[in-house]
Design an enzyme around this catalytic site. Structure first.
Site, PDB file in Angstrom:
ATOM      1  N   GLU A  41     -44.006  -0.051 -37.685  1.00 17.92           N
ATOM      2  CA  GLU A  41     -43.848  -0.977 -38.815  1.00 17.92           C
ATOM      3  C   GLU A  41     -45.185  -1.191 -39.535  1.00 17.92           C
ATOM      4  OE1 GLU A  41     -41.870  -3.852 -36.379  1.00 17.92           O
ATOM      5  OE2 GLU A  41     -40.230  -2.413 -36.178  1.00 17.92           O
TER       6      GLU A  41
ATOM      7  N   GLY B 153     -38.205  -4.415 -28.385  1.00 19.85           N
ATOM      8  CA  GLY B 153     -38.193  -5.286 -29.552  1.00 19.85           C
ATOM      9  C   GLY B 153     -37.117  -6.347 -29.406  1.00 19.85           C
ATOM     10  N   GLY B 154     -36.012  -6.165 -30.115  1.00 17.43           N
ATOM     11  CA  GLY B 154     -34.939  -7.158 -30.180  1.00 17.43           C
ATOM     12  C   GLY B 154     -34.537  -7.758 -28.839  1.00 17.43           C
TER      13      GLY B 154
ATOM     14  N   SER C 199     -34.669   0.480 -29.405  1.00 19.39           N
ATOM     15  CA  SER C 199     -33.320   0.046 -28.993  1.00 19.39           C
ATOM     16  C   SER C 199     -33.084   0.132 -27.488  1.00 19.39           C
ATOM     17  CB  SER C 199     -32.244   0.807 -29.774  1.00 19.39           C
ATOM     18  OG  SER C 199     -32.382   0.563 -31.160  1.00 19.39           O
TER      19      SER C 199
ATOM     20  N   GLU D 231     -42.303   5.733 -29.787  1.00 16.45           N
ATOM     21  CA  GLU D 231     -41.231   4.987 -30.451  1.00 16.45           C
ATOM     22  C   GLU D 231     -40.724   5.791 -31.650  1.00 16.45           C
ATOM     23  OE1 GLU D 231     -41.706   0.506 -29.418  1.00 16.45           O
ATOM     24  OE2 GLU D 231     -42.653   0.906 -31.328  1.00 16.45           O
TER      25      GLU D 231
ATOM     26  N   ASN E  22     -42.208  -6.842 -27.457  1.00 12.62           N
ATOM     27  CA  ASN E  22     -42.837  -7.017 -28.768  1.00 12.62           C
ATOM     28  C   ASN E  22     -41.931  -7.918 -29.607  1.00 12.62           C
ATOM     29  OD1 ASN E  22     -43.939  -6.816 -31.303  1.00 12.62           O
ATOM     30  ND2 ASN E  22     -43.502  -4.631 -31.576  1.00 12.62           N
ATOM     31  N   TRP E  23     -42.382  -9.148 -29.775  1.00  9.18           N
ATOM     32  CA  TRP E  23     -41.547 -10.116 -30.491  1.00  9.18           C
ATOM     33  C   TRP E  23     -41.527  -9.888 -31.997  1.00  9.18           C
ATOM     34  CZ3 TRP E  23     -42.612 -15.637 -28.067  1.00  9.18           C
ATOM     35  CH2 TRP E  23     -42.331 -15.593 -26.696  1.00  9.18           C
ATOM     36  N   LYS E  24     -42.439  -9.075 -32.491  1.00 11.66           N
ATOM     37  CA  LYS E  24     -42.559  -8.844 -33.944  1.00 11.66           C
ATOM     38  C   LYS E  24     -42.685 -10.195 -34.665  1.00 11.66           C
ATOM     39  CE  LYS E  24     -40.231  -4.509 -33.238  1.00 11.66           C
ATOM     40  NZ  LYS E  24     -39.358  -3.452 -33.750  1.00 11.66           N
TER      41      LYS E  24
ATOM     42  N   HIS F  74     -48.254   0.484 -34.633  1.00  9.02           N
ATOM     43  CA  HIS F  74     -46.795   0.370 -34.508  1.00  9.02           C
ATOM     44  C   HIS F  74     -46.167   0.960 -35.769  1.00  9.02           C
ATOM     45  CE1 HIS F  74     -42.799  -1.357 -34.403  1.00  9.02           C
ATOM     46  NE2 HIS F  74     -42.968  -1.453 -33.108  1.00  9.02           N
TER      47      HIS F  74
ATOM     48  N   GLY G 158     -34.857  -0.712 -33.850  1.00 11.57           N
ATOM     49  CA  GLY G 158     -34.052  -1.738 -34.503  1.00 11.57           C
ATOM     50  C   GLY G 158     -32.746  -1.218 -35.075  1.00 11.57           C
TER      51      GLY G 158
END
Ligand code: 13P
Length: 252
Positions: free
Chosen positions: A98, A235-236, A214, A168, A9-11, A96, A174
């Site tokens: 966010e 993510g990251g 993470s 999640e 997930n590149w966000k 999600h 993150g």
């Protein structure tokens, strides 16, 4: 049996040239190595058409980060399930954390989005998970149970089999803090048991439940080794090709 999946997930990251490079590099990797899990990416929607072009032979699964509950019409800024379907995408993330935190999404809306995707023949990646306060208060099991039941339990057996679930925990996203493999397993098995109670064990065993929060090259293998963890929503670490590949290789 259920599939192992690693999805990136590149966000809201990457400019167009950066996105193009990362996709092409990922394609080059996928073209020369066989992987022991399904690999998907979830880029910003503005790059989905580029992604469809680059991964034209479906080497990598493609998901949107969000979808509208509405079928079409005057909803500025939104993307419909029919649009995603018409680009031969695989599906979309739903709810999600966010989206929950910054756009007040909840499980009632998640349910509507899931229905919209399934009606278009697409797969939802339904995200849930507790906040830090909820975990500290010992309410994590209760929270995830309620989320799962509200968002998913109106579905038919055939429908729920198309859903991918991503647990999640909000406190692990993150933050560099990961749920321990046992903490992840506890919730994953809770979710699978809830599905088994409602839809039967056979159905529950077919559903991929991913962990997100993470996941990094150095912890992926241990987390994925748990019996009810079928992969990760990354993510990251999905923004750096080498890291994403190492996470994919955790299934080798
Ligand atoms: P991080 O891997 O950056 O913690 O993000 C997890 C996530 O939210 C994936 O959807």
């Amino acid at each position: 049996m259920r599939k192992n999946i690693v999805a990136g997930n590149w966000k809201m990251n990457k400019t167009f040239p950066e996105a193009e490079k990362l996709m092409k590099d990922l394609l080059a990797y996928k073209s020369k190595e066989s992987t022991h899990c399904q690999v998907s990416i979830v880029p910003p929607s503005i790059y989905l058409s580029l992604a469809r072009e680059i991964f034209k032979n479906k080497e990598v699964g493609l998901f949107s980060q969000d979808v509208s509950k509405h079928s079409h019409g005057a909803y500025t800024g939104e993307i419909s399930a029919a649009m995603l379907q018409s680009m031969q995408l695989d599906g979309s993330l739903v709810a999600h954390s966010e989206r929950r935190a910054y756009h007040r999404e909840n499980d009632t809306l998640a349910k509507e989005k899931i229905n919209a995707l399934l009606a278009a023949g697409l797969r939802p990646i339904y995200c849930n998970g507790e906040s830090l306060e909820e975990r500290k208060a010992g309410k994590h099991l209760e929270v995830v149970k309620k989320q799962t039941e509200t968002a998913l339990f109106g579905l038919s057996e055939e429908e729920i089999k198309k859903v991918i679930i991503a647990y999640e925990p909000v406190w692990a996203i993150g933050t560099g803090e990961t749920a321990s493999p046992n903490q992840a397993q506890e919730i994953h098995s809770l979710i699978r048991n809830l599905i088994a109670e409602k839809y039967g064990r056979e159905t529950a065993e077919e559903i991929s439940i991913l962990y997100g929060g993470s996941v990094k090259p150095d912890n992926a293998k241990e987390i994925f080794s748990k019996p009810d963890v079928d992969g990760g929503l990354i993510g990251g670490a999905s923004l750096v090709l080498e890291d994403f590949i190492k996470i994919i290789q955790a299934f080798d």
